[in-house]
Motif scaffolding. Sequence first.
Motif, PDB file in Angstrom:
ATOM      1  N   ARG A  67       0.700  -0.769   0.354  1.00 37.36           N
ATOM      2  CA  ARG A  67       0.409  -0.010   0.330  1.00 37.36           C
ATOM      3  C   ARG A  67       1.026   1.123   0.205  1.00 37.36           C
ATOM      4  O   ARG A  67       0.452   2.262  -0.401  1.00 37.36           O
ATOM      5  CB  ARG A  67      -1.163  -0.363   1.406  1.00 37.36           C
ATOM      6  CG  ARG A  67      -2.529  -0.785   1.325  1.00 37.36           C
ATOM      7  CD  ARG A  67      -2.767  -0.855   2.050  1.00 37.36           C
ATOM      8  NE  ARG A  67      -3.630   0.066   1.646  1.00 37.36           N
ATOM      9  CZ  ARG A  67      -4.626   0.487   3.238  1.00 37.36           C
ATOM     10  NH1 ARG A  67      -5.012  -0.615   4.188  1.00 37.36           N
ATOM     11  NH2 ARG A  67      -5.348   1.276   3.368  1.00 37.36           N
ATOM     12  N   ALA A 118       1.930   1.543  -3.850  1.00 37.71           N
ATOM     13  CA  ALA A 118       0.846   2.413  -3.915  1.00 37.71           C
ATOM     14  C   ALA A 118       1.128   3.800  -3.787  1.00 37.71           C
ATOM     15  O   ALA A 118       0.222   4.271  -4.867  1.00 37.71           O
ATOM     16  CB  ALA A 118      -0.597   2.101  -4.322  1.00 37.71           C
ATOM     17  N   LYS A 162      -0.414  -9.782  -6.286  1.00 38.62           N
ATOM     18  CA  LYS A 162       0.614  -8.122  -6.280  1.00 38.62           C
ATOM     19  C   LYS A 162       1.505  -8.086  -7.681  1.00 38.62           C
ATOM     20  O   LYS A 162       1.367  -7.438  -8.390  1.00 38.62           O
ATOM     21  CB  LYS A 162       1.327  -8.126  -5.073  1.00 38.62           C
ATOM     22  CG  LYS A 162       0.424  -8.402  -3.851  1.00 38.62           C
ATOM     23  CD  LYS A 162      -1.026  -6.573  -3.621  1.00 38.62           C
ATOM     24  CE  LYS A 162      -1.426  -6.972  -2.381  1.00 38.62           C
ATOM     25  NZ  LYS A 162      -1.745  -5.581  -2.673  1.00 38.62           N
ATOM     26  N   ALA A 207      -0.706  -7.595 -10.314  1.00 37.00           N
ATOM     27  CA  ALA A 207      -0.941  -6.004 -10.366  1.00 37.00           C
ATOM     28  C   ALA A 207      -0.146  -5.353 -11.171  1.00 37.00           C
ATOM     29  O   ALA A 207      -0.362  -4.105 -11.894  1.00 37.00           O
ATOM     30  CB  ALA A 207      -1.616  -5.309  -9.021  1.00 37.00           C
ATOM     31  N   GLU A 266      -6.109   1.313  -4.187  1.00 37.17           N
ATOM     32  CA  GLU A 266      -5.103   0.238  -3.210  1.00 37.17           C
ATOM     33  C   GLU A 266      -4.093   1.276  -1.661  1.00 37.17           C
ATOM     34  O   GLU A 266      -4.469   0.371  -0.664  1.00 37.17           O
ATOM     35  CB  GLU A 266      -4.366  -0.374  -3.497  1.00 37.17           C
ATOM     36  CG  GLU A 266      -3.181  -0.806  -3.231  1.00 37.17           C
ATOM     37  CD  GLU A 266      -2.148  -2.223  -3.687  1.00 37.17           C
ATOM     38  OE1 GLU A 266      -2.312  -2.825  -3.387  1.00 37.17           O
ATOM     39  OE2 GLU A 266      -2.630  -2.193  -4.853  1.00 37.17           O
ATOM     40  N   CYS A 282      -6.829  -3.755  -4.135  1.00 41.54           N
ATOM     41  CA  CYS A 282      -6.195  -3.808  -5.483  1.00 41.54           C
ATOM     42  C   CYS A 282      -7.192  -4.878  -6.204  1.00 41.54           C
ATOM     43  O   CYS A 282      -7.057  -5.713  -6.223  1.00 41.54           O
ATOM     44  CB  CYS A 282      -4.878  -4.959  -5.220  1.00 41.54           C
ATOM     45  SG  CYS A 282      -3.733  -5.586  -6.396  1.00 41.54           S
ATOM     46  N   CYS A 295      -5.847  -7.321  -7.937  1.00 45.21           N
ATOM     47  CA  CYS A 295      -5.610  -9.253  -7.069  1.00 45.21           C
ATOM     48  C   CYS A 295      -7.087  -9.339  -7.842  1.00 45.21           C
ATOM     49  O   CYS A 295      -7.241 -10.518  -7.376  1.00 45.21           O
ATOM     50  CB  CYS A 295      -4.870  -8.336  -5.921  1.00 45.21           C
ATOM     51  SG  CYS A 295      -3.775  -8.162  -5.564  1.00 45.21           S
TER      52      CYS A 295
END
Length: 161
Positions: free
Chosen positions: A17, A20, A83, A86, A123, A129, A132
């Motif tokens: 996070r 992100a 992840k 993503a 996110e 996500c 995800c």
Amino acid sequence: MLQIGNFPDIVNEYAARSVAGLVLILALATLWTQSVWFNLALLYGFAARVLYGPKFSLFAKVAIHGIVPLFKLGNRPTAGPPKRFAQSIGFLFSLTSLLLLINGQILAFEIGIGILAFFALLESTLGFCAGCFVFGYLMRWGIIPQEICEKCNHLTFKTKD
């Protein structure tokens, strides 16, 4: 499946996070300045994380060794393969936006970077996500084999207890 690099099977949700959040800042700076260099930095970061996880990613290093300990966020294990998926989507968006920017397609570039920034915002602030989420559906539909994320299932059951 072709194994490239060494992406971890389990990652720290708080570090992801934080990354992100850093991506969001850089994406907004890229959008604001229309800088090829900032866009290249986004592209490099996603490529580094897709291929090797945090090993060669400056944002991952800052998140893991700086942000998480500084704010005492702790460790919340989450599955790595979604992840990584993503990050792959982020790579495609940053590559596409770079090509659009270089070719003078400014509106399309802005839309691409805007979408990237929006999902980084989701996110970093809400823990949602999108990659995800899509990964989960691809597994349910049999497009991604179950064995790719056997550790995902184990981790999910482990953290719900």
